[in-house]
Write a protein that holds these residues in place. Structure first.
Motif, PDB file in Angstrom:
ATOM      1  N   ARG A 194      40.637  45.352  33.491  1.00 39.42           N
ATOM      2  CA  ARG A 194      39.453  44.742  34.391  1.00 39.42           C
ATOM      3  C   ARG A 194      38.856  43.366  33.732  1.00 39.42           C
ATOM      4  O   ARG A 194      38.938  42.252  34.840  1.00 39.42           O
ATOM      5  CB  ARG A 194      38.262  45.690  34.559  1.00 39.42           C
ATOM      6  N   ILE A 195      38.905  43.054  32.657  1.00 38.88           N
ATOM      7  CA  ILE A 195      38.332  41.746  32.238  1.00 38.88           C
ATOM      8  C   ILE A 195      39.550  40.668  32.600  1.00 38.88           C
ATOM      9  O   ILE A 195      39.268  39.739  33.135  1.00 38.88           O
ATOM     10  CB  ILE A 195      38.124  41.939  30.850  1.00 38.88           C
ATOM     11  N   ILE A 196      40.666  41.038  32.360  1.00 37.43           N
ATOM     12  CA  ILE A 196      41.968  40.300  32.525  1.00 37.43           C
ATOM     13  C   ILE A 196      41.909  39.932  34.132  1.00 37.43           C
ATOM     14  O   ILE A 196      42.368  38.771  34.408  1.00 37.43           O
ATOM     15  CB  ILE A 196      43.104  40.821  32.013  1.00 37.43           C
ATOM     16  N   GLU A 197      41.979  41.183  35.133  1.00 34.45           N
ATOM     17  CA  GLU A 197      42.040  40.852  36.234  1.00 34.45           C
ATOM     18  C   GLU A 197      40.999  40.032  37.012  1.00 34.45           C
ATOM     19  O   GLU A 197      41.311  39.046  37.724  1.00 34.45           O
ATOM     20  CB  GLU A 197      41.907  42.284  36.922  1.00 34.45           C
ATOM     21  N   THR A 198      39.770  40.202  36.374  1.00 33.74           N
ATOM     22  CA  THR A 198      38.699  39.117  36.954  1.00 33.74           C
ATOM     23  C   THR A 198      39.066  37.715  36.383  1.00 33.74           C
ATOM     24  O   THR A 198      38.742  36.859  37.160  1.00 33.74           O
ATOM     25  CB  THR A 198      37.242  39.499  36.133  1.00 33.74           C
ATOM     26  N   GLY A 199      39.560  37.623  35.078  1.00 36.77           N
ATOM     27  CA  GLY A 199      39.901  36.158  34.583  1.00 36.77           C
ATOM     28  C   GLY A 199      41.050  35.482  35.363  1.00 36.77           C
ATOM     29  O   GLY A 199      40.968  34.413  35.957  1.00 36.77           O
TER      30      GLY A 199
END
Length: 195
Positions: A134-139
């Motif tokens: 989720r963090i990397i997708e947001t990034g």
């Protein structure tokens, strides 16, 4: 056997089991010991947990969930992806280091229990990598990261930081320079993900 002063719940049983495991270790702790600590019959414990293995699995899951829940707050946050990634990795390392350093007997016990409960551990790792995803997708969506496959990138980040959260490395976590080594690895990973 004295009557229980509180209603017997699964949570009370898990708390008592943790104390029994701390006192006796995983090899000697029994359901009878847990029941004795609660002032109930072992049959009462079995009404909540059908087997000793189920009880041990539940206490392991509870222990792992404490870490997952803290990290989920960071993963769901609204800060910049790079800061969230750094904070998440730092919180994971600190949680594991805290568990190993503050209560080494219980940590050793849980290391044995996690070896017994591969399914619970697998679910825990899947949850953690989903949070990283989720963090990397947001990034990636914001342009802060370039990751064609955020799930694959999350697995790679998790594996690359294993030295700082895998219990087999616990002896190294209090060593001199470990924090600098952790930060160097995180810096390298963030640079690798950066757009």
């Amino acid at each position: 056997m004295a009557p229980p002063t509180e209603t017997l719940t699964a949570e009370r049983i898990l708390e008592a089991t943790e104390e029994v495991l701390r006192r006796h270790g995983p090899a000697k702790a029994t359901v009878v010991d847990v029941a004795r600590a609660l002032g109930v019959s072992h049959g009462s414990v079995y009404r909540h947990f059908r087997t000793k293995a189920a009880l041990r699995e539940a206490v392991t899951k509870r222990w792992l969930d404490r870490t997952s829940e803290k990290l989920a707050v960071i993963a769901a946050g609204d800060g910049a992806p790079e800061q969230r990634l750094r904070a998440w990795l730092a919180a994971l390392f600190e949680a594991k280091r805290h568990k190993a350093g503050d209560d080494p007997e219980l940590f050793a016990t849980y290391t044995v229990l996690t070896d017994e409960n591969g399914t619970v551990v697998g679910e825990h790792i899947a949850d953690l990598t989903a949070q990283l995803t989720r963090i990397i997708e947001t990034g990636s969506a914001s342009g802060a990261f370039t990751a064609a496959d955020p799930a694959a990138a999350a697995r790679a980040v998790f594996q690359a930081t294993g030295r700082f959260h895998d219990p087999c490395y616990a002896r190294e976590w209090q060593g001199p320079g470990i924090q600098d080594e952790f930060e160097a690895v995180v810096d390298l990973l963030v640079r690798g993900l950066a757009a």
